[in-house]
Design a protein around this motif. Sequence first.
Motif, PDB file in Angstrom:
ATOM      1  N   VAL A   1       0.824  -1.214   0.000  1.00 25.20           N
ATOM      2  CA  VAL A   1       0.000   0.000   0.000  1.00 25.20           C
ATOM      3  C   VAL A   1       0.859   1.265   0.000  1.00 25.20           C
ATOM      4  O   VAL A   1       0.726   2.115  -0.875  1.00 25.20           O
ATOM      5  N   SER A   2       1.743   1.417   0.964  1.00 25.47           N
ATOM      6  CA  SER A   2       2.540   2.647   1.035  1.00 25.47           C
ATOM      7  C   SER A   2       3.536   2.732  -0.115  1.00 25.47           C
ATOM      8  O   SER A   2       3.762   3.805  -0.673  1.00 25.47           O
ATOM      9  N   GLN A   3       4.117   1.613  -0.494  1.00 23.56           N
ATOM     10  CA  GLN A   3       5.065   1.567  -1.612  1.00 23.56           C
ATOM     11  C   GLN A   3       4.406   2.055  -2.905  1.00 23.56           C
ATOM     12  O   GLN A   3       5.047   2.682  -3.739  1.00 23.56           O
ATOM     13  N   LEU A   4       3.098   1.774  -3.072  1.00 23.65           N
ATOM     14  CA  LEU A   4       2.361   2.193  -4.267  1.00 23.65           C
ATOM     15  C   LEU A   4       1.811   3.607  -4.151  1.00 23.65           C
ATOM     16  O   LEU A   4       1.193   4.110  -5.085  1.00 23.65           O
ATOM     17  N   GLY A   5       2.027   4.233  -2.992  1.00 25.70           N
ATOM     18  CA  GLY A   5       1.511   5.577  -2.791  1.00 25.70           C
ATOM     19  C   GLY A   5       0.006   5.609  -2.603  1.00 25.70           C
ATOM     20  O   GLY A   5      -0.648   6.603  -2.899  1.00 25.70           O
ATOM     21  N   MET A   6      -0.533   4.501  -2.116  1.00 25.10           N
ATOM     22  CA  MET A   6      -1.976   4.398  -1.893  1.00 25.10           C
ATOM     23  C   MET A   6      -2.269   4.615  -0.414  1.00 25.10           C
ATOM     24  O   MET A   6      -1.424   4.368   0.439  1.00 25.10           O
ATOM     25  N   SER A   7      -3.484   5.029  -0.144  1.00 24.00           N
ATOM     26  CA  SER A   7      -3.940   5.087   1.246  1.00 24.00           C
ATOM     27  C   SER A   7      -4.695   3.792   1.534  1.00 24.00           C
ATOM     28  O   SER A   7      -5.035   3.045   0.608  1.00 24.00           O
ATOM     29  N   LYS A   8      -4.962   3.544   2.791  1.00 22.81           N
ATOM     30  CA  LYS A   8      -5.744   2.356   3.149  1.00 22.81           C
ATOM     31  C   LYS A   8      -7.118   2.408   2.503  1.00 22.81           C
ATOM     32  O   LYS A   8      -7.680   1.377   2.144  1.00 22.81           O
ATOM     33  N   GLU A   9      -7.654   3.608   2.336  1.00 18.72           N
ATOM     34  CA  GLU A   9      -8.968   3.769   1.709  1.00 18.72           C
ATOM     35  C   GLU A   9      -8.918   3.473   0.211  1.00 18.72           C
ATOM     36  O   GLU A   9      -9.905   3.044  -0.375  1.00 18.72           O
ATOM     37  N   ASP A  10      -7.769   3.707  -0.427  1.00 15.11           N
ATOM     38  CA  ASP A  10      -7.613   3.419  -1.859  1.00 15.11           C
ATOM     39  C   ASP A  10      -7.623   1.922  -2.133  1.00 15.11           C
ATOM     40  O   ASP A  10      -7.977   1.489  -3.220  1.00 15.11           O
ATOM     41  N   ARG A  11      -7.201   1.154  -1.149  1.00 10.30           N
ATOM     42  CA  ARG A  11      -7.105  -0.308  -1.313  1.00 10.30           C
ATOM     43  C   ARG A  11      -8.479  -0.929  -1.084  1.00 10.30           C
ATOM     44  O   ARG A  11      -8.991  -0.947   0.018  1.00 10.30           O
ATOM     45  N   LYS A  12      -9.060  -1.437  -2.162  1.00 11.67           N
ATOM     46  CA  LYS A  12     -10.392  -2.053  -2.099  1.00 11.67           C
ATOM     47  C   LYS A  12     -10.319  -3.564  -1.896  1.00 11.67           C
ATOM     48  O   LYS A  12     -11.228  -4.165  -1.356  1.00 11.67           O
ATOM     49  N   ASN A  13      -9.247  -4.168  -2.393  1.00 13.25           N
ATOM     50  CA  ASN A  13      -9.083  -5.623  -2.333  1.00 13.25           C
ATOM     51  C   ASN A  13      -7.643  -5.960  -1.996  1.00 13.25           C
ATOM     52  O   ASN A  13      -6.724  -5.300  -2.463  1.00 13.25           O
ATOM     53  N   GLY A  14      -7.479  -7.042  -1.247  1.00 14.43           N
ATOM     54  CA  GLY A  14      -6.154  -7.586  -0.997  1.00 14.43           C
ATOM     55  C   GLY A  14      -5.868  -8.676  -2.014  1.00 14.43           C
ATOM     56  O   GLY A  14      -6.495  -8.749  -3.065  1.00 14.43           O
ATOM     57  N   ILE A  15      -4.911  -9.539  -1.671  1.00 14.06           N
ATOM     58  CA  ILE A  15      -4.630 -10.683  -2.544  1.00 14.06           C
ATOM     59  C   ILE A  15      -4.973 -11.956  -1.786  1.00 14.06           C
ATOM     60  O   ILE A  15      -4.895 -11.965  -0.555  1.00 14.06           O
ATOM     61  N   PRO A  16      -5.428 -12.975  -2.464  1.00 19.80           N
ATOM     62  CA  PRO A  16      -5.688 -13.077  -3.899  1.00 19.80           C
ATOM     63  C   PRO A  16      -7.019 -12.421  -4.279  1.00 19.80           C
ATOM     64  O   PRO A  16      -7.987 -12.468  -3.526  1.00 19.80           O
ATOM     65  N   THR A  17      -7.030 -11.810  -5.445  1.00 23.34           N
ATOM     66  CA  THR A  17      -8.247 -11.237  -6.010  1.00 23.34           C
ATOM     67  C   THR A  17      -8.288 -11.564  -7.490  1.00 23.34           C
ATOM     68  O   THR A  17      -7.274 -11.455  -8.184  1.00 23.34           O
ATOM     69  N   LEU A  18      -9.463 -11.954  -7.947  1.00 16.59           N
ATOM     70  CA  LEU A  18      -9.704 -12.198  -9.370  1.00 16.59           C
ATOM     71  C   LEU A  18     -10.803 -11.241  -9.811  1.00 16.59           C
ATOM     72  O   LEU A  18     -11.937 -11.342  -9.337  1.00 16.59           O
ATOM     73  N   ILE A  19     -10.436 -10.284 -10.662  1.00 15.65           N
ATOM     74  CA  ILE A  19     -11.391  -9.321 -11.199  1.00 15.65           C
ATOM     75  C   ILE A  19     -11.717  -9.747 -12.619  1.00 15.65           C
ATOM     76  O   ILE A  19     -10.806 -10.001 -13.415  1.00 15.65           O
ATOM     77  N   LEU A  20     -13.009  -9.830 -12.938  1.00 16.37           N
ATOM     78  CA  LEU A  20     -13.444 -10.248 -14.258  1.00 16.37           C
ATOM     79  C   LEU A  20     -13.931  -9.062 -15.058  1.00 16.37           C
ATOM     80  O   LEU A  20     -14.739  -8.274 -14.581  1.00 16.37           O
ATOM     81  N   LEU A  21     -13.414  -8.957 -16.284  1.00 14.61           N
ATOM     82  CA  LEU A  21     -13.805  -7.893 -17.205  1.00 14.61           C
ATOM     83  C   LEU A  21     -14.441  -8.493 -18.443  1.00 14.61           C
ATOM     84  O   LEU A  21     -14.082  -9.598 -18.865  1.00 14.61           O
ATOM     85  N   ASP A  22     -15.356  -7.740 -19.042  1.00 13.76           N
ATOM     86  CA  ASP A  22     -15.828  -8.065 -20.380  1.00 13.76           C
ATOM     87  C   ASP A  22     -14.671  -7.676 -21.299  1.00 13.76           C
ATOM     88  O   ASP A  22     -14.300  -6.502 -21.370  1.00 13.76           O
ATOM     89  N   ALA A  23     -14.090  -8.642 -21.993  1.00 17.10           N
ATOM     90  CA  ALA A  23     -12.899  -8.384 -22.800  1.00 17.10           C
ATOM     91  C   ALA A  23     -13.191  -7.491 -23.996  1.00 17.10           C
ATOM     92  O   ALA A  23     -12.279  -6.893 -24.555  1.00 17.10           O
ATOM     93  N   GLU A  24     -14.442  -7.378 -24.368  1.00 16.68           N
ATOM     94  CA  GLU A  24     -14.812  -6.537 -25.505  1.00 16.68           C
ATOM     95  C   GLU A  24     -15.022  -5.080 -25.097  1.00 16.68           C
ATOM     96  O   GLU A  24     -14.587  -4.170 -25.766  1.00 16.68           O
TER      97      GLU A  24
END
Length: 175
Positions: free
Chosen positions: A118-141
């Motif tokens: 989190v801090s290394q990425l310059g994010m706040s705790k509030e910016d972080r919505k998911n930890g790991i492991p996370t699988l996010i699914l997108l419509d590829a189109e």
Amino acid sequence: KFRDLRQVWSMHFLWISMASIATLLSKFPSLQVTPQKPLLGLYFAASWCPDCTGVTPVVQQVVEKNGDNMNVVYVASDTTKEQVQSYVPKSFAVVPFGNAEERANLKRHFGTCAAKEVSQLGMSKEDRKNGIPTLILLDAESGQVLSTNGVDDIMGANRDTAVQGWMKLREDASS
């Protein structure tokens, strides 16, 4: 406070849902996986993460069983190229380890990373919505986010029907 966090999450989810696939591919070229399949999964994980080591083989099984419908791109939180190479299943595409900027930008864009990043990425705790492991699914189109809970979907009772459910979400979103 809980209501405020839900509103922030809703706005974040809406924002990431609205990004077109062209915009995502211009920002994140590693997501351009061929051949293109209807679903694109972003799997945020690491070889050193105990939860990930239990989930990764299941994600791999789902991908291999449903290879006509989905590609998965591994977004590593690993600390060495060797960790990535020895850990990631052959059926996954990978954001190249040498492309740390793209991996970091993907993590920030989707609010998904290991707690220690989190801090290394310059994010706040509030910016972080998911930890790991996370699988996010997108419509590829279209680039629309279909689910941010892919791990829960495949680890629960819906393992055999998860991809069908995501395909249904894709269908519903395009109509």
